[in-house]
Design a protein around this motif. Structure first.
Motif, mmCIF file in Angstrom:
data_model
loop_
_atom_site.group_PDB
_atom_site.id
_atom_site.type_symbol
_atom_site.label_atom_id
_atom_site.label_comp_id
_atom_site.label_asym_id
_atom_site.label_seq_id
_atom_site.Cartn_x
_atom_site.Cartn_y
_atom_site.Cartn_z
ATOM 1 N N ASN A 172 0.501 6.663 127.406
ATOM 2 C CA ASN A 172 0.295 7.696 128.478
ATOM 3 C C ASN A 172 1.208 9.112 128.018
ATOM 4 O O ASN A 172 0.613 10.199 128.192
ATOM 5 C CB ASN A 172 0.800 7.272 129.830
ATOM 6 C CG ASN A 172 0.001 7.623 130.917
ATOM 7 O OD1 ASN A 172 -1.045 8.095 130.942
ATOM 8 N ND2 ASN A 172 -0.231 6.859 131.893
ATOM 9 N N VAL A 173 2.155 8.956 127.592
ATOM 10 C CA VAL A 173 3.111 10.240 127.042
ATOM 11 C C VAL A 173 2.513 10.708 126.054
ATOM 12 O O VAL A 173 2.315 11.863 125.826
ATOM 13 C CB VAL A 173 4.729 9.550 126.886
ATOM 14 C CG1 VAL A 173 5.334 10.757 126.246
ATOM 15 C CG2 VAL A 173 5.424 9.234 128.045
ATOM 16 N N ILE A 174 1.992 9.832 124.904
ATOM 17 C CA ILE A 174 1.553 10.427 123.655
ATOM 18 C C ILE A 174 0.168 11.041 123.688
ATOM 19 O O ILE A 174 -0.085 12.056 123.374
ATOM 20 C CB ILE A 174 1.322 9.164 122.673
ATOM 21 C CG1 ILE A 174 2.466 8.515 122.108
ATOM 22 C CG2 ILE A 174 0.612 9.537 121.321
ATOM 23 C CD1 ILE A 174 2.687 7.215 121.447
ATOM 24 N N ASP A 175 -0.690 10.333 125.070
ATOM 25 C CA ASP A 175 -2.059 10.859 125.179
ATOM 26 C C ASP A 175 -1.703 12.462 125.946
ATOM 27 O O ASP A 175 -2.557 13.197 125.599
ATOM 28 C CB ASP A 175 -2.686 9.999 126.211
ATOM 29 C CG ASP A 175 -3.773 10.696 126.923
ATOM 30 O OD1 ASP A 175 -4.686 10.932 125.949
ATOM 31 O OD2 ASP A 175 -4.167 10.622 128.133
ATOM 32 N N LEU A 176 -0.917 12.346 126.691
ATOM 33 C CA LEU A 176 -0.713 13.778 127.409
ATOM 34 C C LEU A 176 -0.192 14.782 126.280
ATOM 35 O O LEU A 176 -0.352 16.126 126.490
ATOM 36 C CB LEU A 176 0.588 13.481 128.567
ATOM 37 C CG LEU A 176 -0.048 12.776 129.766
ATOM 38 C CD1 LEU A 176 1.235 12.531 130.677
ATOM 39 C CD2 LEU A 176 -0.971 13.868 130.569
ATOM 40 N N ILE A 177 0.888 14.425 125.359
ATOM 41 C CA ILE A 177 1.364 15.423 124.456
ATOM 42 C C ILE A 177 0.115 15.956 123.433
ATOM 43 O O ILE A 177 -0.052 17.123 123.266
ATOM 44 C CB ILE A 177 2.454 14.792 123.647
ATOM 45 C CG1 ILE A 177 3.648 14.486 124.639
ATOM 46 C CG2 ILE A 177 2.866 15.658 122.580
ATOM 47 C CD1 ILE A 177 4.899 13.772 123.798
ATOM 48 N N VAL A 178 -0.429 14.923 122.971
ATOM 49 C CA VAL A 178 -1.461 15.225 122.003
ATOM 50 C C VAL A 178 -2.727 15.864 122.458
ATOM 51 O O VAL A 178 -3.393 17.030 121.885
ATOM 52 C CB VAL A 178 -2.138 13.813 121.271
ATOM 53 C CG1 VAL A 178 -3.309 14.110 120.636
ATOM 54 C CG2 VAL A 178 -0.991 13.237 120.670
ATOM 55 N N SER A 179 -3.117 15.504 123.738
ATOM 56 C CA SER A 179 -4.396 16.184 124.413
ATOM 57 C C SER A 179 -4.003 17.271 125.366
ATOM 58 O O SER A 179 -5.137 17.837 125.775
ATOM 59 C CB SER A 179 -5.101 14.973 125.170
ATOM 60 O OG SER A 179 -5.896 14.092 124.456
ATOM 61 N N PHE A 180 -3.028 17.448 125.645
ATOM 62 C CA PHE A 180 -2.698 18.508 126.790
ATOM 63 C C PHE A 180 -1.512 19.311 126.653
ATOM 64 O O PHE A 180 -1.670 20.692 126.228
ATOM 65 C CB PHE A 180 -2.607 17.651 128.135
ATOM 66 C CG PHE A 180 -2.334 18.821 129.357
ATOM 67 C CD1 PHE A 180 -3.448 19.403 129.539
ATOM 68 C CD2 PHE A 180 -0.998 18.772 129.882
ATOM 69 C CE1 PHE A 180 -3.061 20.447 130.584
ATOM 70 C CE2 PHE A 180 -0.911 19.860 131.177
ATOM 71 C CZ PHE A 180 -2.053 20.652 131.483
ATOM 72 N N ILE A 181 -0.183 18.664 126.585
ATOM 73 C CA ILE A 181 0.969 19.467 126.237
ATOM 74 C C ILE A 181 1.001 20.319 125.089
ATOM 75 O O ILE A 181 0.971 21.765 124.965
ATOM 76 C CB ILE A 181 2.235 18.580 126.477
ATOM 77 C CG1 ILE A 181 2.307 18.105 127.827
ATOM 78 C CG2 ILE A 181 3.434 19.520 126.198
ATOM 79 C CD1 ILE A 181 3.386 17.035 128.037
ATOM 80 N N PHE A 182 0.635 20.059 123.840
ATOM 81 C CA PHE A 182 0.767 20.534 122.619
ATOM 82 C C PHE A 182 -0.571 21.470 122.313
ATOM 83 O O PHE A 182 -0.031 22.593 122.058
ATOM 84 C CB PHE A 182 0.754 19.308 121.525
ATOM 85 C CG PHE A 182 0.808 20.249 120.056
ATOM 86 C CD1 PHE A 182 1.850 20.610 119.389
ATOM 87 C CD2 PHE A 182 -0.521 20.224 119.266
ATOM 88 C CE1 PHE A 182 1.888 21.477 118.412
ATOM 89 C CE2 PHE A 182 -0.581 20.763 118.091
ATOM 90 C CZ PHE A 182 0.685 21.443 117.761
#
Length: 322
Positions: free
Chosen positions: A189-199
């Motif tokens: 979930n964290v990786i998905d949020l970083i890759v697809s949203f935060i970054f």
């Protein structure tokens, strides 16, 4: 009584193991089907027009338009996958566990590729506005094609790894037959949020803030000096504005979905558990070509040539659509 119970089940023949359908008034269900089916067909048709326009007309095959082509391809597949989402309106998945896992993985790849393409569009405009003298030497169609391919390959690799467990054990987390569930543990979930949203959002905001700063600087220079050397072409400024509209609308559409994901306490999501934010996310794929139709004269001219079948004439690829 047994017939009534069977009618409420996704698979009436499996009374003890089948999931229950979501009950809706008939009129409401019909309106939802008609509305969402119309959005899906419109998304497919409009993005297909964008794909044909940029692929066919030589004049349109600029680095920036190649990025729009990549975005149109991902939006087209979003429209295609919406058909499966429409099938889930009553809460039932009828195509089996393996198809459910494949659909969820492919949907993640397609939507994340859209986000990656938005980052590339922002980089393209940043170079064009902030370093105009280097733009045509640094940003070439071949390099853009390589960047787009790398973007798609990176996203495909990331989500194939992140959702590997769902592909290896399809249907493992289903509580009943007819359910379609994706499991994402905390790390995934964290990786998905970083890759697809935060970054991506951070990069887009930083680049467009820099672009805005350059625009403001030049506007002040115009007011303080009646004669000065214009370093940024008017056409590039207009392109930055138009693509800025596309990026802003995109961010408005995806933020509710990822805000829900950030605040959600669960790591298991059914394909119908967050319908409003999911549909809002998908609706962006229909809005993009509508924005092109409003802001880009070349798209309107291309549609006219395509619809009137002039595109079938020999040499039509060299038609002046600008």
């Amino acid at each position: 009584m047994e017939t009534l119970v069977g009618a409420e089940l996704c698979f009436p023949q499996l009374i003890n193991t089948s999931c229950r359908k979501q009950s809706r008034p008939h009129l409401e269900a019909m309106l939802i089907y008609i509305l969402l089916s119309s959005i899906s067909l419109l998304t497919l048709a409009l993005n297909l027009l964008v794909i044909i326009s940029i692929s066919h007309f030589k004049q349109l095959q600029t680095p920036t338009n190649l990025l729009l082509l990549s975005l149109a391809v991902s939006d087209f597949f979003v429209g295609l996958f919406l058909i499966f989402q429409i099938m889930m309106i009553d809460g039932c998945w009828l195509l089996g566990d393996l198809m459910c896992s494949l659909w969820l993985v492919l949907s993640s790849i397609i939507t994340s590729s859209s986000i990656g393409t938005m980052v590339l569009i922002s980089v393209d405009r940043y170079v064009a506005i902030c370093y105009p003298l280097h733009y045509f030497t640094k940003v070439k169609p071949e390099r853009v094609q390589v960047c787009v391919c790398l973007c798609w390959m990176f996203v495909a690799l990331i989500y194939s790894v992140l959702l590997k467990n769902n592909l290896q054990h399809p249907g493992r987390y289903n509580s009943c037959i007819g359910e379609c569930i994706v499991d994402m543990n905390y790390i995934v979930n964290v990786i998905d949020l970083i890759v697809s949203f935060i970054f991506p959002i951070t990069v887009i905001v930083i680049l467009y803030t820099r672009i805005f700063g350059v625009v403001v600087y030049q506007a002040r220079a115009m007011r303080s000096h009646r004669l000065f050397k214009v370093t940024v072409k008017k056409s590039e400024m207009k392109a930055a504005r138009n693509l800025g509209v596309v990026v802003v609308v995109f961010m408005i559409c995806i933020c509710p979905f990822y805000c829900f994901a950030l605040t959600s306490q669960s790591n298991v999501y059914t394909s119908s558990s967050v319908p409003i934010v999911v549909w809002f996310f998908y609706f962006n794929s229909c809005l993009n070509p509508l924005i092109y139709a409003i802001l880009y004269p070349w798209f309107r001219k291309s549609i006219k040539v395509i619809v009137t079948l002039q595109i079938l004439k020999p040499g039509s690829s060299r038609t002046n659509v600008l």
